[in-house]
Design a protein around this motif. Structure first.
Motif, PDB file in Angstrom:
ATOM      1  N   GLN A 270      51.646  45.851  39.730  1.00 35.19           N
ATOM      2  CA  GLN A 270      52.953  45.385  38.616  1.00 35.19           C
ATOM      3  C   GLN A 270      52.394  44.502  37.567  1.00 35.19           C
ATOM      4  O   GLN A 270      53.201  44.070  36.957  1.00 35.19           O
ATOM      5  N   TYR A 271      51.138  44.302  37.507  1.00 35.19           N
ATOM      6  CA  TYR A 271      50.480  43.353  36.474  1.00 35.19           C
ATOM      7  C   TYR A 271      49.344  44.175  35.898  1.00 35.19           C
ATOM      8  O   TYR A 271      48.923  45.183  36.103  1.00 35.19           O
ATOM      9  N   ALA A 272      48.769  43.259  34.971  1.00 34.77           N
ATOM     10  CA  ALA A 272      47.777  43.982  33.892  1.00 34.77           C
ATOM     11  C   ALA A 272      46.598  44.212  34.726  1.00 34.77           C
ATOM     12  O   ALA A 272      46.213  45.242  34.658  1.00 34.77           O
ATOM     13  N   SER A 273      46.073  43.384  35.283  1.00 36.45           N
ATOM     14  CA  SER A 273      44.786  43.540  36.274  1.00 36.45           C
ATOM     15  C   SER A 273      45.149  44.450  37.448  1.00 36.45           C
ATOM     16  O   SER A 273      45.982  44.375  37.932  1.00 36.45           O
ATOM     17  N   SER A 274      43.782  45.471  37.568  1.00 33.31           N
ATOM     18  CA  SER A 274      44.070  46.283  38.693  1.00 33.31           C
ATOM     19  C   SER A 274      43.717  45.507  39.795  1.00 33.31           C
ATOM     20  O   SER A 274      43.852  46.078  41.050  1.00 33.31           O
ATOM     21  N   PHE A 275      43.229  44.482  39.908  1.00 32.68           N
ATOM     22  CA  PHE A 275      42.928  43.615  40.986  1.00 32.68           C
ATOM     23  C   PHE A 275      43.793  42.652  41.479  1.00 32.68           C
ATOM     24  O   PHE A 275      44.099  42.354  42.876  1.00 32.68           O
ATOM     25  N   PHE A 276      44.694  42.305  40.457  1.00 33.85           N
ATOM     26  CA  PHE A 276      45.922  41.336  40.929  1.00 33.85           C
ATOM     27  C   PHE A 276      46.864  41.624  42.027  1.00 33.85           C
ATOM     28  O   PHE A 276      47.600  42.690  41.669  1.00 33.85           O
ATOM     29  N   GLY A 277      46.880  41.218  43.039  1.00 31.48           N
ATOM     30  CA  GLY A 277      47.761  41.549  44.170  1.00 31.48           C
ATOM     31  C   GLY A 277      47.730  43.080  44.611  1.00 31.48           C
ATOM     32  O   GLY A 277      48.698  43.725  45.333  1.00 31.48           O
ATOM     33  N   THR A 278      46.533  43.486  44.595  1.00 31.31           N
ATOM     34  CA  THR A 278      46.192  44.836  45.236  1.00 31.31           C
ATOM     35  C   THR A 278      45.044  44.628  45.852  1.00 31.31           C
ATOM     36  O   THR A 278      44.274  43.826  46.191  1.00 31.31           O
ATOM     37  N   SER A 279      44.615  45.839  46.860  1.00 33.58           N
ATOM     38  CA  SER A 279      43.545  45.872  47.697  1.00 33.58           C
ATOM     39  C   SER A 279      42.270  46.582  46.932  1.00 33.58           C
ATOM     40  O   SER A 279      41.350  46.700  47.573  1.00 33.58           O
ATOM     41  N   LEU A 280      42.291  46.400  45.777  1.00 32.41           N
ATOM     42  CA  LEU A 280      41.025  46.929  45.033  1.00 32.41           C
ATOM     43  C   LEU A 280      39.767  46.037  45.303  1.00 32.41           C
ATOM     44  O   LEU A 280      38.834  46.874  45.828  1.00 32.41           O
ATOM     45  N   ALA A 281      39.762  44.873  45.341  1.00 32.16           N
ATOM     46  CA  ALA A 281      38.520  44.151  45.654  1.00 32.16           C
ATOM     47  C   ALA A 281      37.989  44.324  46.917  1.00 32.16           C
ATOM     48  O   ALA A 281      36.869  44.670  47.085  1.00 32.16           O
ATOM     49  N   SER A 282      38.729  44.338  48.122  1.00 31.53           N
ATOM     50  CA  SER A 282      38.580  44.467  49.335  1.00 31.53           C
ATOM     51  C   SER A 282      38.134  46.100  49.592  1.00 31.53           C
ATOM     52  O   SER A 282      37.186  46.306  50.236  1.00 31.53           O
ATOM     53  N   THR A 283      38.502  46.975  49.081  1.00 28.08           N
ATOM     54  CA  THR A 283      38.384  48.192  49.096  1.00 28.08           C
ATOM     55  C   THR A 283      37.130  48.320  48.521  1.00 28.08           C
ATOM     56  O   THR A 283      35.871  49.227  48.994  1.00 28.08           O
ATOM     57  N   LEU A 284      36.683  47.738  47.268  1.00 31.62           N
ATOM     58  CA  LEU A 284      35.216  48.018  46.736  1.00 31.62           C
ATOM     59  C   LEU A 284      34.075  47.222  47.502  1.00 31.62           C
ATOM     60  O   LEU A 284      33.150  47.985  47.643  1.00 31.62           O
TER      61      LEU A 284
END
Length: 211
Positions: free
Chosen positions: A119-133
Motif C-alpha cells: 500500500q506504500y512506496a517501499s516494497s519492504f514497508f508493511g510486507t513480508s519481503l525482508a523476512s522472506t529474503l
C-alpha cells in the motif's frame, strides 16, 4: 551546477561501490498496466524498462534465482491507503479490481513466484519481503521497476537499511520524466546501492549459474 561539477562535488564523499553479493533475488517493482497505458494519468513510457526487466526475468529463471513481483492494491474505500493515498491524485487506479492494476502484456508471474501486494512506496514497508529474503539467505536484491523516483527509490533505501545489497539496473527502471529519473539514479548510486547495466547484471547471473 553542471554534471561534471556535481560529480566532482561528490567525489571522495559518496559513490563507493558495494558490489554484487553471493545470493541474489530479482524484484520487479510495480510493473502494472497503469504505467504502460497512454490514457492513464500514471503513464510513464517505461516500455524499454519493462523489456529489460523481462530479459532479466528470463535469465533469473534460467539460473534458478528467485523472482519477486510487487503491485499496489487498495481496498474499495482506500482505507488502507493512509497519507500516501491522500497525497496522490493518481493512486485511485490501484483500488482493487481496477484494470490499471493488472500485469502488462508480456509479464506473467509463474505459480511458484512470490507476488507482494503493498500500500506504500517501499516494497519492504508493511510486507513480508525482508523476512522472506532473510529466510532464503538472500544478500542481494536486484531492482527493476517503476518509478525510479518513487517506489524503486523507496525500496532501494529500505533494502539498504535492512542490510541487503541494493543493485539497481539502469536499463530496467523507468520514470515519467528523465530529470527525476536521472537524479534518483545518481543519488541511489551515490548513497545507497550500486547502479549497474543490464549487461553487467546478466553476466553476474550467468556466472552464478555456472558456479
Amino acid at each position: 551546477m553542471t554534471e561534471q561539477d556535481l560529480s566532482q562535488n561528490y567525489k571522495g564523499a559518496f559513490g563507493k561501490r558495494i558490489g554484487f553479493g553471493k545470493k541474489p533475488a530479482l524484484i520487479m517493482i510495480d510493473f502494472v498496466e497503469a504505467y504502460f497505458d497512454p490514457s492513464c494519468s500514471l503513464y510513464a513510457g517505461a516500455e524499454d524498462a519493462l523489456a529489460s526487466a523481462l530479459r532479466l526475468q528470463a535469465v533469473a529463471r534460467e539460473v534458478g534465482i528467485p523472482v519477486i513481483y510487487t503491485n499496489v492494491v487498495f481496498n474499495k474505500t482506500a482505507l488502507n491507503g493512509g497519507r500516501f493515498f491522500q497525497k496522490s491524485m493518481t493512486l485511485h487506479h490501484f483500488i482493487e479490481g481496477n484494470p490499471m492494476g493488472r500485469w502488462p502484456k508480456g509479464l506473467v508471474p509463474s505459480e511458484d513466484e512470490l507476488v507482494i501486494s503493498k500500500q506504500y512506496a517501499s516494497s519492504f514497508f508493511g510486507t513480508s519481503l525482508a523476512s522472506t529474503l532473510t529466510s532464503l539467505g538472500i544478500d542481494t536484491l536486484i531492482h527493476t521497476g517503476v518509478s525510479t523516483s518513487g517506489c524503486v527509490r523507496a525500496t532501494c533505501v529500505d533494502c539498504n537499511s535492512y542490510g541487503f545489497i541494493p543493485i539497481i539496473v539502469r536499463d530496467a527502471v523507468g520514470d515519467r520524466h528523465p530529470a527525476p529519473h536521472e537524479a534518483n539514479l545518481f543519488d541511489m548510486d551515490a548513497k545507497y546501492g550500486d547502479v549497474v547495466s543490464e549487461e553487467e547484471t546478466v553476466s553476474y547471473l550467468r556466472n552464478l549459474g555456472r558456479n
